[in-house]
Design a protein around this motif. Structure first.
Motif, PDB file in Angstrom:
ATOM      1  N   GLY A  33       0.755  -1.201  -0.009  1.00 15.19           N
ATOM      2  CA  GLY A  33      -0.128   0.157  -0.090  1.00 15.19           C
ATOM      3  C   GLY A  33       0.736   1.162   0.008  1.00 15.19           C
ATOM      4  N   GLY A  34       0.205   2.432  -0.008  1.00 14.87           N
ATOM      5  CA  GLY A  34       1.054   3.584  -0.024  1.00 14.87           C
ATOM      6  C   GLY A  34       0.242   4.683   0.790  1.00 14.87           C
ATOM      7  N   GLY A  35       0.868   5.630   0.995  1.00 14.86           N
ATOM      8  CA  GLY A  35       0.239   6.784   1.675  1.00 14.86           C
ATOM      9  C   GLY A  35       0.446   6.435   3.386  1.00 14.86           C
ATOM     10  N   PHE A  36      -0.993   6.775   3.771  1.00 15.23           N
ATOM     11  CA  PHE A  36      -0.777   6.542   5.439  1.00 15.23           C
ATOM     12  C   PHE A  36      -1.437   5.272   5.664  1.00 15.23           C
ATOM     13  CE2 PHE A  36      -5.154   7.667   4.218  1.00 15.23           C
ATOM     14  CZ  PHE A  36      -5.922   7.226   5.431  1.00 15.23           C
ATOM     15  N   ILE A  37      -1.762   4.363   4.837  1.00 13.03           N
ATOM     16  CA  ILE A  37      -2.475   3.039   5.216  1.00 13.03           C
ATOM     17  C   ILE A  37      -1.518   2.014   4.609  1.00 13.03           C
ATOM     18  CG2 ILE A  37      -4.368   1.350   4.856  1.00 13.03           C
ATOM     19  CD1 ILE A  37      -6.175   3.590   5.105  1.00 13.03           C
ATOM     20  N   THR A  38      -1.068   0.913   5.476  1.00 13.65           N
ATOM     21  CA  THR A  38      -0.479  -0.291   5.147  1.00 13.65           C
ATOM     22  C   THR A  38      -1.253  -1.426   5.057  1.00 13.65           C
ATOM     23  OG1 THR A  38       1.710   0.548   5.419  1.00 13.65           O
ATOM     24  CG2 THR A  38       1.605  -1.817   5.165  1.00 13.65           C
ATOM     25  N   ARG A  39      -1.810  -2.246   4.305  1.00 10.95           N
ATOM     26  CA  ARG A  39      -2.444  -3.242   4.190  1.00 10.95           C
ATOM     27  C   ARG A  39      -1.646  -4.583   4.557  1.00 10.95           C
ATOM     28  NH1 ARG A  39      -7.056  -3.223   1.546  1.00 10.95           N
ATOM     29  NH2 ARG A  39      -7.036  -1.268   2.572  1.00 10.95           N
ATOM     30  N   LEU A  40      -1.714  -4.993   5.731  1.00 10.88           N
ATOM     31  CA  LEU A  40      -0.892  -6.264   6.021  1.00 10.88           C
ATOM     32  C   LEU A  40      -1.688  -7.399   5.930  1.00 10.88           C
ATOM     33  CD1 LEU A  40       0.273  -4.816   9.513  1.00 10.88           C
ATOM     34  CD2 LEU A  40       1.498  -5.185   7.490  1.00 10.88           C
ATOM     35  N   MET A  41      -3.052  -7.633   5.942  1.00 14.13           N
ATOM     36  CA  MET A  41      -3.680  -8.800   5.630  1.00 14.13           C
ATOM     37  C   MET A  41      -4.803  -8.498   4.938  1.00 14.13           C
ATOM     38  SD  MET A  41      -5.010 -11.645   8.476  1.00 14.13           S
ATOM     39  CE  MET A  41      -5.353 -10.470   9.579  1.00 14.13           C
ATOM     40  N   SER A  42      -5.382  -9.580   3.679  1.00 17.74           N
ATOM     41  CA  SER A  42      -6.586  -9.244   3.206  1.00 17.74           C
ATOM     42  C   SER A  42      -7.434 -10.654   3.384  1.00 17.74           C
ATOM     43  CB  SER A  42      -6.351  -8.952   1.978  1.00 17.74           C
ATOM     44  OG  SER A  42      -5.944  -7.436   1.575  1.00 17.74           O
ATOM     45  N   PRO A  43      -8.603 -10.681   3.093  1.00 17.74           N
ATOM     46  CA  PRO A  43      -9.332 -12.065   3.020  1.00 17.74           C
ATOM     47  C   PRO A  43      -8.896 -12.838   1.969  1.00 17.74           C
ATOM     48  CG  PRO A  43     -11.048 -10.093   3.344  1.00 17.74           C
ATOM     49  CD  PRO A  43      -9.745  -9.484   2.893  1.00 17.74           C
ATOM     50  N   PHE A  55      -8.735  -9.610   7.818  1.00 17.16           N
ATOM     51  CA  PHE A  55      -8.257  -8.141   7.454  1.00 17.16           C
ATOM     52  C   PHE A  55      -7.366  -7.247   8.302  1.00 17.16           C
ATOM     53  CE2 PHE A  55      -8.916  -3.744   6.759  1.00 17.16           C
ATOM     54  CZ  PHE A  55      -8.643  -3.416   5.252  1.00 17.16           C
ATOM     55  N   LEU A  56      -6.457  -6.675   8.218  1.00 18.39           N
ATOM     56  CA  LEU A  56      -5.620  -6.013   8.866  1.00 18.39           C
ATOM     57  C   LEU A  56      -4.874  -4.628   8.369  1.00 18.39           C
ATOM     58  CD1 LEU A  56      -4.851  -5.494  12.071  1.00 18.39           C
ATOM     59  CD2 LEU A  56      -2.926  -6.644  11.582  1.00 18.39           C
ATOM     60  N   ASP A  57      -5.326  -3.411   8.534  1.00 24.61           N
ATOM     61  CA  ASP A  57      -4.683  -2.460   8.250  1.00 24.61           C
ATOM     62  C   ASP A  57      -3.860  -1.832   9.276  1.00 24.61           C
ATOM     63  OD1 ASP A  57      -5.466  -2.174   5.434  1.00 24.61           O
ATOM     64  OD2 ASP A  57      -6.790  -0.552   5.749  1.00 24.61           O
ATOM     65  N   LEU A  58      -2.666  -1.228   9.135  1.00 22.28           N
ATOM     66  CA  LEU A  58      -1.892  -0.294   9.901  1.00 22.28           C
ATOM     67  C   LEU A  58      -2.019   1.043   9.402  1.00 22.28           C
ATOM     68  CD1 LEU A  58       0.214   0.477  12.256  1.00 22.28           C
ATOM     69  CD2 LEU A  58       2.050  -0.466  10.773  1.00 22.28           C
ATOM     70  N   PHE A  59      -2.649   2.146   9.965  1.00 19.35           N
ATOM     71  CA  PHE A  59      -2.498   3.438   9.750  1.00 19.35           C
ATOM     72  C   PHE A  59      -1.577   4.375  10.421  1.00 19.35           C
ATOM     73  CE2 PHE A  59      -6.285   2.722  12.270  1.00 19.35           C
ATOM     74  CZ  PHE A  59      -6.200   3.773  13.257  1.00 19.35           C
ATOM     75  N   ARG A  60      -1.016   5.117   9.805  1.00 18.85           N
ATOM     76  CA  ARG A  60      -0.216   6.419  10.510  1.00 18.85           C
ATOM     77  C   ARG A  60      -0.344   7.455   9.780  1.00 18.85           C
ATOM     78  NH1 ARG A  60       4.297   5.591  14.320  1.00 18.85           N
ATOM     79  NH2 ARG A  60       5.742   7.501  13.791  1.00 18.85           N
ATOM     80  N   ALA A  61      -0.642   8.683  10.409  1.00 18.06           N
ATOM     81  CA  ALA A  61      -0.627   9.934   9.746  1.00 18.06           C
ATOM     82  C   ALA A  61      -0.231  11.074  10.568  1.00 18.06           C
ATOM     83  CB  ALA A  61      -2.296  10.340   9.269  1.00 18.06           C
ATOM     84  N   ASP A  62       0.814  11.921   9.862  1.00 21.94           N
ATOM     85  CA  ASP A  62       0.961  13.131  10.598  1.00 21.94           C
ATOM     86  C   ASP A  62      -0.004  14.212  10.219  1.00 21.94           C
ATOM     87  OD1 ASP A  62       1.998  13.839   8.175  1.00 21.94           O
ATOM     88  OD2 ASP A  62       4.097  13.591   8.463  1.00 21.94           O
ATOM     89  N   GLN A  63       0.243  15.485  10.970  1.00 19.64           N
ATOM     90  CA  GLN A  63      -0.644  16.374  10.702  1.00 19.64           C
ATOM     91  C   GLN A  63      -0.656  16.778   9.236  1.00 19.64           C
ATOM     92  OE1 GLN A  63       0.304  19.253  13.642  1.00 19.64           O
ATOM     93  NE2 GLN A  63      -1.626  18.928  14.681  1.00 19.64           N
ATOM     94  N   ALA A  64       0.479  16.718   8.577  1.00 26.84           N
ATOM     95  CA  ALA A  64       0.438  17.143   7.099  1.00 26.84           C
ATOM     96  C   ALA A  64      -0.342  16.161   6.156  1.00 26.84           C
ATOM     97  CB  ALA A  64       1.604  17.202   6.577  1.00 26.84           C
ATOM     98  N   THR A  65      -0.260  14.949   6.545  1.00 29.04           N
ATOM     99  CA  THR A  65      -1.250  14.064   5.974  1.00 29.04           C
ATOM    100  C   THR A  65      -2.559  14.158   6.461  1.00 29.04           C
ATOM    101  OG1 THR A  65       0.670  12.396   5.978  1.00 29.04           O
ATOM    102  CG2 THR A  65      -1.488  11.403   5.755  1.00 29.04           C
TER     103      THR A  65
END
Length: 314
Positions: A33-43, A55-65
């Motif tokens: 994935g790209g941007g602020f979400i990383t897809r770690l697991m899908s069905p 399904f598992l997403d890791l999300f991480r966003a600073d203030q600019a994002t």
């Protein structure tokens, strides 16, 4: 008279508990994935192996994002059926505002639980608070056949109301007699754990919990002397032995991670774009309900609250 010889019983040899080998890692991923979400697991990939975790997403966003996301309209509203979603915050805060659930803030260890059941539309029910960084995980659980097209519900549980045992927040299920308030199906445990540098954590899965995995959002985590550490952004899958996990924050900073164990989901996965069901018929029912709710959503128009959230449509 010759004295009778006596023989003392030799002392028993000392016994030692065998050293337990670390539970083997059978798969390791950093997702995509790209941007602020990383897809770690899908069905369609690891979800087949780790169901009921699908399904598992890791999300991480600073203030600019965060500002860029808001300028683009934020997360789009989208449907689900047949699953429950569990959103847990590992850093920062998010606000919720729902006529049925009230207002509040979800911070570290706080949870949004949404059982989609027969169908929901959501995506804007929480907004980011004024924080420099927002980070967390969103997990989907495949529901059993008795619930997959049943009633839907949403709950927002603030951090102060989530139970804890040592360094572990019990997000779903029960651990060491501490039970989560999240109304998830039985046979599933999901913990959020933070370990100080060098601190150890031992997890003994309940009987029958042969599914096991963890994902790291911060720091470095040792899972056994012979295995490479899991670092921030890693997800690792363990063998299906159900054996104890011995974990240690092995870097010079705290390690933050989520850990899941479960009794295996007994049904095949039937997938739609946003849905996971146990049969083709159940999927058809769920997707028809989603379409019906979509028409309702369009007819209702702007449903934003004064704080900018859009409540889940059930």
């Amino acid at each position: 008279m010759i004295p009778t010889a006596t023989h003392a019983t030799p002392p028993a040899a000392p016994t030692h508990s065998p050293v337990q080998a670390p539970r083997a890692i059978v798969h390791r991923t950093r997702g995509h994935g790209g941007g602020f979400i990383t897809r770690l697991m899908s069905p369609s990939d690891l979800g087949e192996v780790l169901k009921p975790f699908v399904f598992l997403d890791l999300f991480r966003a600073d203030q600019a994002t965060q500002r860029a996301m808001e300028a683009r309209g934020g997360m789009p509203i989208h449907p689900h059926s047949g699953v429950a979603t569990v959103t847990v915050i590992t850093e920062g805060r998010m606000r919720f505002d729902d006529p049925d659930a009230g207002k509040g803030t979800i911070g570290y260890g706080g949870v949004e639980w949404m059982r989609a059941g027969g169908g929901v539309w959501h995506g804007k029910e929480m907004t980011t608070d004024d924080v420099p960084l927002i980070e967390g995980f969103q997990l989907w659980l495949a529901l059993p056949d008795a619930l997959e097209n049943g009633p839907s519900e949403s709950r927002y549980i603030e951090a102060a109301d989530m139970p804890q045992d040592g360094p572990a927040r019990v997000i779903v299920g029960e651990y060491n007699g501490v039970r989560s308030p999240v109304p998830a199906p039985d046979g599933i445990n999901y913990l959020l754990v933070t370990l100080a540098a060098g601190e150890t954590f031992t997890y003994q899965p309940p009987a029958g919990h042969t599914v096991g995995w963890l994902a790291v959002s911060q720091g470095k985590l040792s899972t056994g002397a012979t295995q490479p550490s899991a670092v921030a952004g890693d997800m690792v899958v363990f063998d299906n032995s159900g054996a104890t996990l011995h974990l240690q924050a092995s870097g010079d900073t705290p390690a933050v991670f989520v850990l899941g164990s479960a009794v295996p989901h007994p049904h095949p996965l039937h997938l739609g774009n946003y849905s996971v069901h146990t049969s083709a018929k159940a999927l058809e029912i769920g997707e028809n309900r989603i379409k019906e709710l979509g028409r309702t959503l369009k007819a209702l128009g702007d449903r934003r609250t004064a704080s900018g959230t859009v409540p889940v449509l059930r």
